[in-house]
Write a protein that holds these residues in place. Structure first.
Motif, short mmCIF file in Angstrom:
data_model
loop_
_atom_site.label_atom_id
_atom_site.label_comp_id
_atom_site.label_asym_id
_atom_site.label_seq_id
_atom_site.Cartn_x
_atom_site.Cartn_y
_atom_site.Cartn_z
N TYR A 155 -5.36 21.28 5.94
CA TYR A 155 -3.96 21.70 5.78
C TYR A 155 -3.82 22.45 4.47
N SER A 156 -2.64 22.92 4.17
CA SER A 156 -2.37 23.58 2.90
C SER A 156 -0.97 23.21 2.42
N PHE A 157 -0.70 23.48 1.16
CA PHE A 157 0.63 23.25 0.61
C PHE A 157 0.79 24.08 -0.65
N ASP A 158 2.03 24.28 -1.05
CA ASP A 158 2.35 25.00 -2.29
C ASP A 158 2.93 24.03 -3.30
N VAL A 159 2.56 24.22 -4.56
CA VAL A 159 3.17 23.47 -5.65
C VAL A 159 3.34 24.44 -6.82
N GLN A 213 0.82 -1.21 0.00
CA GLN A 213 0.00 0.00 0.00
C GLN A 213 0.86 1.27 0.00
N VAL A 214 1.90 1.28 -0.79
CA VAL A 214 2.84 2.40 -0.83
C VAL A 214 2.19 3.60 -1.51
N HIS A 215 2.27 4.75 -0.86
CA HIS A 215 1.80 5.99 -1.48
C HIS A 215 2.64 7.15 -0.97
N ILE A 216 2.67 8.23 -1.75
CA ILE A 216 3.50 9.38 -1.41
C ILE A 216 2.66 10.65 -1.35
N SER A 217 3.14 11.61 -0.58
CA SER A 217 2.48 12.90 -0.46
C SER A 217 3.54 13.97 -0.21
N LEU A 218 3.17 15.22 -0.38
CA LEU A 218 4.10 16.31 -0.12
C LEU A 218 4.26 16.50 1.39
N ALA A 219 5.43 16.97 1.78
CA ALA A 219 5.72 17.15 3.21
C ALA A 219 6.56 18.40 3.41
N GLY A 220 6.09 19.51 2.89
CA GLY A 220 6.86 20.74 2.98
C GLY A 220 7.70 20.95 1.74
N SER A 260 -4.56 7.50 10.38
CA SER A 260 -3.42 6.62 10.59
C SER A 260 -2.71 6.30 9.28
N ARG A 261 -3.47 6.12 8.21
CA ARG A 261 -2.91 5.65 6.94
C ARG A 261 -2.48 6.80 6.01
N TRP A 262 -3.27 7.87 5.97
CA TRP A 262 -3.05 8.94 5.00
C TRP A 262 -2.63 10.21 5.74
N LYS A 263 -1.38 10.26 6.10
CA LYS A 263 -0.86 11.43 6.82
C LYS A 263 -0.49 12.51 5.82
N MET A 264 -1.08 13.68 6.01
CA MET A 264 -0.87 14.81 5.13
C MET A 264 -0.01 15.87 5.84
N PRO A 265 0.48 16.89 5.12
CA PRO A 265 1.40 17.87 5.72
C PRO A 265 0.70 18.93 6.57
N TYR A 266 -0.09 18.51 7.54
CA TYR A 266 -0.81 19.48 8.37
C TYR A 266 0.13 20.22 9.32
N GLN A 267 1.09 19.50 9.89
CA GLN A 267 2.03 20.17 10.79
C GLN A 267 2.91 21.15 10.03
N GLU A 268 3.30 20.77 8.82
CA GLU A 268 4.13 21.65 8.00
C GLU A 268 3.40 22.95 7.63
N SER A 269 2.08 22.90 7.61
CA SER A 269 1.30 24.10 7.25
C SER A 269 0.71 24.80 8.46
N GLY A 270 1.12 24.40 9.66
CA GLY A 270 0.67 25.08 10.87
C GLY A 270 -0.71 24.69 11.35
N ARG A 294 3.38 9.39 -7.94
CA ARG A 294 3.05 10.81 -7.91
C ARG A 294 2.37 11.12 -6.58
N PRO A 295 2.57 12.31 -6.03
CA PRO A 295 1.93 12.64 -4.76
C PRO A 295 0.41 12.63 -4.86
N TRP A 296 -0.22 12.04 -3.86
CA TRP A 296 -1.68 12.09 -3.71
C TRP A 296 -1.97 12.98 -2.52
N MET A 297 -2.68 14.09 -2.78
CA MET A 297 -3.07 15.02 -1.72
C MET A 297 -4.57 14.87 -1.53
N VAL A 298 -4.99 14.42 -0.36
CA VAL A 298 -6.36 14.01 -0.15
C VAL A 298 -6.99 14.76 1.02
N THR A 299 -8.31 14.83 0.99
CA THR A 299 -9.07 15.24 2.17
C THR A 299 -10.16 14.21 2.38
#
Length: 435
Positions: free
Chosen positions: A241-245, A47-54, A224-234, A198-203
């Protein structure tokens, strides 16, 4: 992990064709897909997946059945040659009689732009590869909501895989597990071929929530499974959360978490929007599950509360495009605000048609609102190609006998080019914020 899918449900609803838009006869509903139990070694990543982290970092997430497997990612720019490594963290959870595997999250970086990296998880299993994002426009975003695990889901994922996309946005309802936990595992296996590259950014959506009377664990498995960059976005919650691309600021919001002016989500959102630099990110997108502008008969009025609280914030910040799911159909609006067309409003796109098992929402209101431009009940996906600071090209592709057919397309001019952000520059300061 086994790579092939097999059918667990041979027959679904009656195979009746139906017509929901002029001259287009859709195929019948499709069967549910489930993955077989893994025959891979316990230490092999699944179940490998990637997301942005800052900035310039990505989070690799995977699951093993081996409790002793390390949360380690080795990576480099050449196959089977790993010059860097990242030690991560792990978690697990129980729900009723179900116990998850060991869930690993590791952040790698800093990474070079538009570069292919090869990586291995936990020192075992196959080698994976990913492509990092551009730091400047253009950038291409794939969009699909309410995915589920059906034959239509598989078709949608196959179509998205053909795109030269940089990132996927998913506005809620991932696995349709509800509280059936093994469905989260089968969903992770189904999407791994695409989500590991490719990064999957989900809500989250309503079907991502465990909800049994008396026994309520909220979004336990999702978080537990889909950790998004919430801490990185405050943010204080993985649910928003939010992110820039490249030149885009993306806000991922929670339709099923408090959003009034006294809420943490509202306070975070106002602070996040007030820090946006339109010179660096000329585009702003927002993504959440329940649509605000919806002329389908399904889920009427369910987004009204969130709209009343949050829409003034998005309007004051001159958000360009909003994506939502929930309604199992497609609809695109003009720029809208406060229930009507507004040249400084946002384009609202409902795209909850990724392939869910509940079927399509086929009934639209007979009188199409003046703000509604295009609507159709078909499964499909969208593509937003943001070309430069002023122009983006949006297209929606319905599934037609397993081939993507471009059915709606439009050029979108950014609000930056219209001067709307300058007109709204003081708007955020005037909006309410509870102490």
């Amino acid at each position: 992990m086994a790579s092939k899918l097999f059918l667990t449900v041979a027959v679904v609803a009656a195979a009746l064709s139906f017509i929901a838009a002029a001259d287009y006869v859709r195929s019948p509903p499709r069967e549910m897909l489930r993955s077989p139990s893994s025959s891979e070694p316990p230490s092999s990543p699944q179940q490998v997946h990637i997301s942005l982290a800052g900035a310039n970092h990505m989070r690799i997430s995977w699951i093993t059945s081996d409790e002793k497997s390390p949360s380690l990612v080795e990576y480099g720019i050449s196959p089977n040659s790993y010059t860097s490594k990242a030690q991560g963290e792990n978690t697990s959870y129980t729900y009723l009689t179900y116990k998850s595997g060991k869930i690993h999250h590791a952040v790698i970086g800093p990474l070079h732009d538009q570069t292919t990296y090869y990586y291995k998880c936990g020192g075992a299993g196959p080698e994976f590869q990913l492509r990092t994002l551009p730091s400047k426009l253009p950038v291409t975003l794939a969009v699909a909501g309410d995915l589920g695990q059906t034959g239509w889901t598989k078709s949608t994922l196959d179509h998205i895989a053909r795109l030269q996309h940089d990132l996927l946005l998913l506005p809620g309802d991932l696995s349709y597990a509800d509280y059936i936990q093994p469905a989260w595992d089968s969903f992770g296996q189904l999407v791994q071929p695409l989500a590991s590259t490719r990064p999957w950014m989900v809500t989250q959506g309503n079907h991502d929530k465990e909800k049994i009377p008396v026994l309520e664990h909220s979004f336990l498995s999702y978080n537990s499974r889909w950790k998004m960059p919430y801490q990185e976005s405050g943010s204080g919650s993985n649910l928003y959360y939010s992110f820039d691309v490249a030149g885009v600021h993306v806000i991922m919001l929670a339709s099923y978490t408090d959003y009034d002016v006294n809420s943490d989500q509202y306070k975070w959102l106002k602070g996040d929007l007030s820090k946006v630099n339109r010179g660096r990110t000329p585009w702003i997108l927002a993504v959440f599950h329940v649509p605000w502008y919806n002329s389908n008969e399904a889920h009427q009025g369910e987004g009204d509360g969130m709209m009343a609280a949050i829409e003034p914030l998005l309007h004051a910040a001159a958000v360009d495009v909003v994506f939502a799911g929930h309604v199992h159909a497609y609809e695109r609006t003009k720029r809208v605000f406060n229930g009507k067309s507004d040249p400084c409003g946002f384009v609202h796109i409902t795209i909850g048609d990724g392939g869910n098992s509940e079927g399509l929402a086929r009934r639209y209101k007979e009188q199409q609102p003046e703000w509604s431009v295009f609507r159709e009940a078909s499964f499909g996906h969208g593509e937003l190609n943001i070309v430069n600071s002023t122009h983006a090209f949006w297209s929606w592709h319905r599934n037609d006998d397993d081939e993507p057919v471009t059915s709606d397309k439009v050029w979108i001019n950014s609000l930056l080019s219209s001067g709307c952000p300058a007109k709204r520059s003081n708007g955020l300061r005037k909006l309410p914020l509870a102490p």
